[in-house]
Design an enzyme around this catalytic site. Structure first.
Site, mmCIF file in Angstrom:
data_model
loop_
_atom_site.group_PDB
_atom_site.id
_atom_site.type_symbol
_atom_site.label_atom_id
_atom_site.label_comp_id
_atom_site.label_asym_id
_atom_site.label_seq_id
_atom_site.Cartn_x
_atom_site.Cartn_y
_atom_site.Cartn_z
ATOM 1 C CE1 TYR A 134 -31.393 4.642 -7.628
ATOM 2 C CE2 TYR A 134 -32.487 2.655 -6.859
ATOM 3 C CZ TYR A 134 -32.552 3.957 -7.310
ATOM 4 O OH TYR A 134 -33.770 4.572 -7.445
ATOM 5 C CE LYS A 162 -32.130 4.458 -10.994
ATOM 6 N NZ LYS A 162 -33.283 3.576 -10.640
#
Length: 294
Positions: A134, A162
């Site tokens: 992330y 992400k």
């Protein structure tokens, strides 16, 4: 393991007394399954993971996994700026039956790129569990550079990212360096369509909390090459996404969900505070203008 479609960055609903609302979590999980969401992401930033106790963190993931019953994927938030803590959370996610762990870039410490690589390498090797990186430098203060992502993509457990830098150029570079060794999901709701156009496979979405079907349909339409429909949905969701961060995340989306009747209250935990009345009035007016509510 493929990660494709709309994954909701699930809020953590609280009761009026501040406790985690288990019944509401289960209700929200089924709401998302009914509306085409590809996966649930509990205990991320939107889920207020920094203010959950360890037992609450474990409890929320366990509830989600139990209620999903294998019908869609569960990507459990398991990030920390303490590498050993991140390893522990990732192992818990694995034991609880999640499909993968979402692991945020270490915040506050501001490690070098070599430090980032070693951080994620240790998580992957010790947990033996699929990990989604992330990258959100706006919150963590550090960017996982494309070259570092490419190195991490060589590790079998590092399966997706992400990407929330807001930089299309960075995503293009990740795509170029990694190819199909890692799957890219947008971490920015307002950039979903541009990111899909340059290789992303889906999104981990805040807006999907309130409009899961539209978000799911947007991703599906693009992947099915129904570009006109995808653009129409992008246009519809764009302004919604721009209004979900008036007072930051998850303060604004919780206020929106409360207005739409999806949760019983919009309480958040300190240091966050609930949205101001003017924000709620602005959201209510916006939803009425868009025909979302009467």
């Amino acid at each position: 393991m493929k990660f494709e479609g709309s994954y909701v960055a699930l809020i953590t609903p609280f009761k009026e007394n501040g406790e985690v609302d288990e019944e509401k979590i289960r209700e929200l999980v089924n709401y998302h399954i009914e509306n085409g969401t590809a996966g649930i992401v509990p205990c991320g930033t939107t889920g207020e993971a920094p203010t959950l106790t360890f037992s609450e963190h474990e409890k929320v993931i366990k509830i989600v996994v139990e209620e999903v019953k294998g019908r869609i994927k569960v990507i459990a938030g398991a990030g920390s700026n303490n590498t050993d803590r991140a390893v522990e959370l990732t192992k818990y996610a694995k034991e609880l039956g999640a499909d993968a762990a979402l692991s945020t870039c270490p915040y506050y410490n501001k490690p070098t790129q070599r430090g980032l690589y070693e951080h994620y390498k240790k998580i992957a090797e010790e947990s033996k569990f699929p990990v989604m990186l992330y990258n959100v430098p706006g919150r963590t203060g550090i960017n996982i550079e494309a070259e570092t992502v490419a190195r991490l993509a060589e590790i079998p457990e590092i399966v997706a990212i992400k990407e929330a830098t807001g930089s299309l150029e960075q995503m293009i570079k990740i795509q170029d360096l990694c190819g199909d060794r890692i799957e890219i999901l947008s971490g920015e709701d307002h950039l979903i369509l541009p990111m899909l156009s340059i290789g992303a496979k889906g999104v981990v979405s805040v807006v999907a909390n309130i409009m899961p079907k539209e978000m799911s349909d947007l991703i599906a339409s693009f992947l099915n090459k129904e570009y006109e429909k995808a653009f129409e949905l992008h246009t519809k969701l764009y302004e919604v996404s721009r209004n979900m961060f008036i007072e930051g995340n998850p303060v604004t989306v919780k206020a929106a969900m409360n207005i739409l009747g999806q949760i019983d209250n919009d309480s958040v935990r300190l240091p966050l505070v609930s949205a101001e009345h003017k924000t709620k009035d602005r959201l209510t007016k916006f939803f009425k203008e868009r025909g979302i509510i009467k």
